[in-house]
Design a protein around this motif. Structure first.
Motif: not given
Lengths: 270, 385, 165
Positions: B73-77, B162-163, B168-172
């Motif tokens: 959703y956030y990286l590939h829209n 959004k930031f 949260s992506i690498p955090w996950a």
């Protein structure tokens, strides 16, 4: 004790500003610290690195059991297998799970797994090897402990602070020798005879051999060494003149799982 | 938004009551454990971690898997996932809450838990695990709550949210990597001493987490007016498919290295789990069921017909969840500790109190999940009408 | 005309919000219940008098001491306020030095102000004189409602270490 509210807020605020979370703030705020004059007892024994040599050739099974019993007696180690009272008797499976061992005996293929040749010398096959914490120079248990409840002293002893242990048992997973025990149950009822020179333990903490640090501080040899009738030698590995070094020069010794890089400080003459 | 959790159907309240009841039951047994000691569990000096820590490990995976909806959703829209990100994030919140609770119930001295912060020890992986887990919990609460609130008022979420979503992506990924490092750096435990442990953890997480999310989406569709969407479920199904395939592949990589090298310290654990050792092997049937079931599930999921049919998809997702749970929630811990460092085989099976306490923690997690999903779904229904 | 803006849009004027508490009775009832609950300890102890503790020094070991030796390792008043800190200090010095600055030999002896040395040990020094734990320790601890867990591990016996050897 002499700290008013203003002082408290000032120190708390300053330490926050300086990013002194955790320990720093605790230390600054600890009131009334006694700058205690606590000194080593005059007879206390010192070393650069303590090490233990076990001469299995001189150690018969009965002596080995005596060593273990001496250790467990002076450290108030509970006995879940043969409890002092019949009412406390546990079923064998449960007793084995709860068991606390500081110093105990094992067969060669358990003490040195993978090292036994196909036709092991008969004498060695039936030998009782004394096993204990190896006081590794590179201890994995210390590496994994999240609170420094287990730590390495400068003299090499891998020490256990049972006041600080949170009982996460990470060290038990980390130890490749199975030398650590956890208090799954209140150990006190299972201590045969309370020895006043050492505390018992509460539930929920990990314990193990500490090379009798409390006896070294009083100038005494470890309890097992005393009971071994010369089969065990304890001393400073860094001191060329020590008996430990003399034995290591004279005899070929092996160590448990030395290939793991833990650098164990208990040496065996077989 | 909390008010949405307070009004609901009888069925909603019934579910809450059942979960709260189970939680209370678990809590009672936990009080007993506090009093008597961890001896009421099946753990012992040889298998010193059991059901609690393995549930913790499994649930870290479920939590980390939220990244599988957040990332597209956030990286590939990938707009379609806008409908389900909130479900993924709230699932992560519930899962991390369970993780933290499982660690707490496993502690011998929970009264001293703050020693971890009082004497911070950056050399210990456990220290970092506590940091990344709590950080992930806060991240997901902040992101999920704010995005939902903005959606409700049809405004764009603020920039900082959004930031945080990007953070949260690498955090996950980090939470499950650090959790794997708890095990993968211990010199004497051959079963865990493998560089592929963290990748295996992540692959099984990205299989089990989205599989659970699919089942939850189907439930949400059935019991509410909000439809997470056919396309969304199908995309998740593809993620489950490939993650399961990769997980099976990683497993065979491990098996190859262990058995072709013939290193005894590493083989013994697999032998115990899959054929038994010294005549003991109570996990053997479960482990075979796990690996065969997982492989079959992956193969069936590859078949588009079975994947596109939502009933077979649901069944296969269930199979993925069960088989990965057996592998990670049961085999991982026992397999690592058996045989013990002195090559003795001491088996482990959880006791009744231990199982009830674990059930209580799961009930607590699902209680949190139910309330959060109720809020999310009510808001989505409100927007629709 | 001044527009009023909020997150729902732009309005001609600020919307009028009635100033009243909804569910007034329920709110007040809830507050009362809350207040009663948090003050329960006060109500429970109302009118009760708890006798002030009178720590007892009458133990066989203390009686045997010569008059000039009848003193603690630190002055009485100081001990009253700081004994817990002293014990923590002893503990940290025996098990580990305070700041991880691990010395080769841990301190075991406490040097009092008169240069007399004592073994830093709860069981073998403190409890040897104060063998009457119930009268000497518990009474005060109960009075101020603290529950130190020292004796979960450390033995209460005043039996001499030498005797056991």
């Amino acid at each position: 004790m002499g700290m008013d509210r203003r002082e408290f807020i000032r120190i708390a605020g300053l330490s926050t500003l300086l990013g002194l979370g955790g320990k720093g703030a605790f230390e600054l705020l600890a009131p009334g610290r006694v700058e205690a004059e606590i000194i080593p007892a005059p007879r206390s024994m010192k070393a650069k690195r303590w090490a233990l040599v076990i001469n299995q050739k001189k150690l018969d099974d009965a002596t080995a059991q005596k060593c273990a019993a001496a250790c467990h007696r002076v450290h108030n180690v509970p006995d879940f297998i043969n409890p002092p009272d019949d009412k406390l008797k546990l079923n064998p499976g449960v007793a084995n799970r709860y068991e606390i061992k500081w110093l105990w005996t094992a067969h060669f293929h358990n003490a040195f797994p993978g090292d036994a040749p196909p036709h092991l010398a008969e004498k060695v096959e039936h030998m009782s090897f004394l096993v204990l914490c190896n006081h590794c120079a590179n201890p994995p248990c210390v590496r994994v402990c999240p609170t420094k409840a287990t730590f390495q002293r400068e003299d090499g002893i891998v020490m256990m602070d049972m006041h600080r242990c949170i009982g996460c048992r990470f060290c038990m997973a980390g130890c490749p020798y199975g030398s650590r025990s956890f208090n799954w149950m209140d150990p006190r009822p299972y201590v045969k005879e309370q020895y006043p020179g050492y505390p018992t333990r509460e539930i929920g903490v990990v314990e193990k051999c500490t090379f009798c640090d409390e006896r070294l501080a009083q100038g005494l040899q470890p309890a097992c060494v005393e009971a071994s009738r010369g089969a065990m030698v304890f001393g400073d590995l860094e001191d060329e003149k020590s008996q430990v070094r003399e034995y290591l020069r004279k005899y070929f010794t092996i160590r448990r799982k030395a290939h793991l890089g833990t650098n164990p400080q208990v040496y065996y003459i077989v | 938004m909390l008010e949405k959790a307070l009004v609901g159907t009888k069925r909603y309240y019934g579910l809450l009551a059942i979960l709260a009841g189970l939680f209370a039951l678990g809590f009672l047994f936990y009080l007993k454990q506090l009093n008597v000691g961890l001896g009421i569990t099946g753990m012992g000096r040889d298998v010193s971690w059991g059901l609690y820590i393995s549930q913790f490990t499994y649930l870290v995976g479920v939590a980390a898997s939220a990244v599988m909806v957040v990332l597209p959703y956030y990286l590939h829209n990938y707009k379609a996932f806008g409908r389900v990100t909130i479900l993924g994030e709230f699932l992560a919140v519930a899962a991390v809450s369970m993780c933290v609770t499982f660690v707490l119930v496993d502690m011998g001295r929970p009264d001293r838990v703050f020693n971890v912060f009082k004497y911070p020890t950056p050399g210990s992986v456990m220290f970092w695990d506590i940091i990344v887990l709590n950080g992930y919990l806060v991240l997901n609460i902040l992101i999920g709550w704010n995005v939902l609130e903005c959606e409700r008022h049809s405004i764009a979420p603020p920039k900082w949210v959004k930031f945080l979503s990007y953070v949260s992506i690498p955090w996950a990924v980090s939470i499950h990597t650090v959790t794997a490092f708890l095990y993968a750096g211990l010199p004497g435990r051959g079963y865990w001493l493998t560089a592929i442990l963290a990748p295996r953890f992540l692959s099984s997480a990205f299989a089990a987490g989205p599989a659970l999310l699919i089942l939850l989406c189907l439930l949400v569709r059935k019991y509410s007016k909000f439809d997470p969407g056919k396309e969304q479920i199908q995309t998740l199904a593809k993620i489950v498919t490939y993650a399961t395939l990769i997980n099976v592949f990683f497993f065979f990589c491990e098996v190859f290295t262990v058995f072709y090298s013939q290193l005894p310290d590493h083989m013994a654990h697999f032998q115990y789990l899959f054929v038994g050792l010294d005549g003991k092997g109570q996990l053997v049937p479960l482990m075979w069921f796990s690996i065969v079931g997982m492989t079959l599930a992956a193969l069936f999921l590859v078949n588009p017909k079975l994947r596109k049919n939502e009933s077979t998809l649901a069944a296969l997702c269930g199979l993925v969840i069960i088989t990965t749970w057996l592998d990670k929630g049961l085999g991982l811990m026992t397999g690592g500790f058996v045989p013990n460092p002195m090559e003795q085989v001491v088996e482990y099976w959880p006791t009744m109190p231990e199982a009830i306490i674990s059930l209580g923690v799961w009930a607590m997690g699902f209680l949190i999940l139910t309330i959060l999903y109720k809020i999310a779904v009510s808001i989505k229904e409100e927007i629709k009408s | 005309m001044a527009d009023y803006k909020n997150e729902f849009g732009v309005f001609a004027e600020r919307p009028k919000v009635e100033k009243k508490i909804f569910d007034r009775n329920k709110v007040i009832a809830g507050l009362v219940i809350f207040l009663v609950m948090v003050t329960i300890p006060l109500w429970q102890n109302l009118g009760k008098t708890v006798a002030a503790p009178t720590p007892n020094l009458d133990t066989p070991v203390i009686q045997k001491l010569a008059e000039k030796d009848k003193k603690c390792v630190m002055p009485k008043e100081w001990m009253r306020a700081n004994h817990m800190q002293l014990l923590v200090d002893w503990r940290d010095n025996v098990v580990r030095t305070k700041e991880q600055q691990v010395t080769t030999s841990r301190g075991r002896n406490f040097v009092a102000s008169d240069k007399k040395q004592y073994l830093a040990s709860l069981t073998n020094t403190c409890m040897e004189c104060h063998s009457n734990k119930a009268q000497f320790c518990d009474q005060c601890h109960n009075y101020v409602a603290v529950a130190p867990n020292c004796w979960g591990c450390h033995l209460e016996t005043g039996k001499k270490l030498a005797e056991a050897k």
